[in-house]
Design a protein around this motif. Structure first.
Motif, mmCIF file in Angstrom:
data_model
loop_
_atom_site.group_PDB
_atom_site.id
_atom_site.type_symbol
_atom_site.label_atom_id
_atom_site.label_comp_id
_atom_site.label_asym_id
_atom_site.label_seq_id
_atom_site.Cartn_x
_atom_site.Cartn_y
_atom_site.Cartn_z
ATOM 1 N N MET A 1 0.847 -1.173 0.000
ATOM 2 C CA MET A 1 0.000 0.000 0.000
ATOM 3 C C MET A 1 0.893 1.236 0.000
ATOM 4 N N PRO A 2 0.652 2.162 -0.917
ATOM 5 C CA PRO A 2 1.486 3.356 -0.997
ATOM 6 C C PRO A 2 1.235 4.287 0.190
ATOM 7 N N ARG A 3 2.259 5.001 0.580
ATOM 8 C CA ARG A 3 2.167 6.011 1.640
ATOM 9 C C ARG A 3 2.155 7.384 0.982
ATOM 10 N N TYR A 4 1.341 8.272 1.522
ATOM 11 C CA TYR A 4 1.230 9.628 0.989
ATOM 12 C C TYR A 4 1.653 10.621 2.054
ATOM 13 N N SER A 5 2.374 11.638 1.647
ATOM 14 C CA SER A 5 2.770 12.686 2.583
ATOM 15 C C SER A 5 1.532 13.491 2.973
ATOM 16 N N GLU A 6 1.637 14.191 4.083
ATOM 17 C CA GLU A 6 0.515 15.032 4.521
ATOM 18 C C GLU A 6 0.196 16.105 3.488
ATOM 19 N N GLU A 7 1.234 16.640 2.847
ATOM 20 C CA GLU A 7 1.018 17.667 1.823
ATOM 21 C C GLU A 7 0.230 17.098 0.648
ATOM 22 N N ARG A 8 0.569 15.868 0.246
ATOM 23 C CA ARG A 8 -0.136 15.229 -0.867
ATOM 24 C C ARG A 8 -1.584 14.932 -0.480
ATOM 25 N N LYS A 9 -1.801 14.462 0.741
ATOM 26 C CA LYS A 9 -3.170 14.203 1.210
ATOM 27 C C LYS A 9 -4.004 15.483 1.168
ATOM 28 N N GLN A 10 -3.406 16.587 1.652
ATOM 29 C CA GLN A 10 -4.129 17.854 1.659
ATOM 30 C C GLN A 10 -4.444 18.325 0.246
ATOM 31 N N ALA A 11 -3.510 18.137 -0.666
ATOM 32 C CA ALA A 11 -3.745 18.523 -2.063
ATOM 33 C C ALA A 11 -4.885 17.707 -2.661
ATOM 34 N N ILE A 12 -4.918 16.428 -2.340
ATOM 35 C CA ILE A 12 -5.974 15.563 -2.859
ATOM 36 C C ILE A 12 -7.311 15.930 -2.220
ATOM 37 N N LEU A 13 -7.320 16.149 -0.902
ATOM 38 C CA LEU A 13 -8.564 16.505 -0.215
ATOM 39 C C LEU A 13 -9.088 17.865 -0.654
#
Length: 86
Positions: A1-13
Motif C-alpha cells: 500500500m502506498p504512503r502519501y505525505s501530509e502535503e499530498r493528502k491535503q492537495a488531494i482533499l
C-alpha cells in the motif's frame, strides 16, 4: 500500500472543496486512490476541525463547527479569492 505525505493528502482533499467540488468517486478515479482511503482521509480531516463536504450539501445543513471553520478559513481571502471559493 502506498504512503502519501501530509502535503499530498491535503492537495488531494482540496479537490473535494470549493472551487473544485469534486465528488469522492471523481477524485478516486482521477488520483487512482481507493474510495475507502479517501473517506478515511476526509473523516480524519473533519475530526481535526477542517471543513469537509459530505452529505450536507448546503451551508444550512452544516454543523456550527463546520460553519465556524469555514469562516476562519476564508477570513483572509480577497474578494476575488472568496468569490472563487464560493
Amino acid at each position: 500500500m502506498p504512503r502519501y505525505s501530509e502535503e499530498r493528502k491535503q492537495a488531494i482533499l482540496s479537490k473535494l472543496q470549493p472551487p473544485s467540488n469534486m465528488s469522492v468517486a471523481e477524485v478516486s478515479r482521477s488520483e487512482g486512490i481507493g474510495l475507502q482511503t479517501l473517506y478515511n482521509w476526509r473523516n480524519e480531516a473533519r475530526q481535526q476541525g477542517h471543513p469537509m463536504p459530505g452529505h450536507n450539501k448546503t451551508p444550512d445543513d452544516w454543523t456550527s463547527e463546520t460553519k465556524l471553520a469555514t469562516v476562519i478559513e476564508t477570513a483572509a481571502l480577497s474578494e476575488s479569492e472568496l468569490s472563487e471559493y464560493c
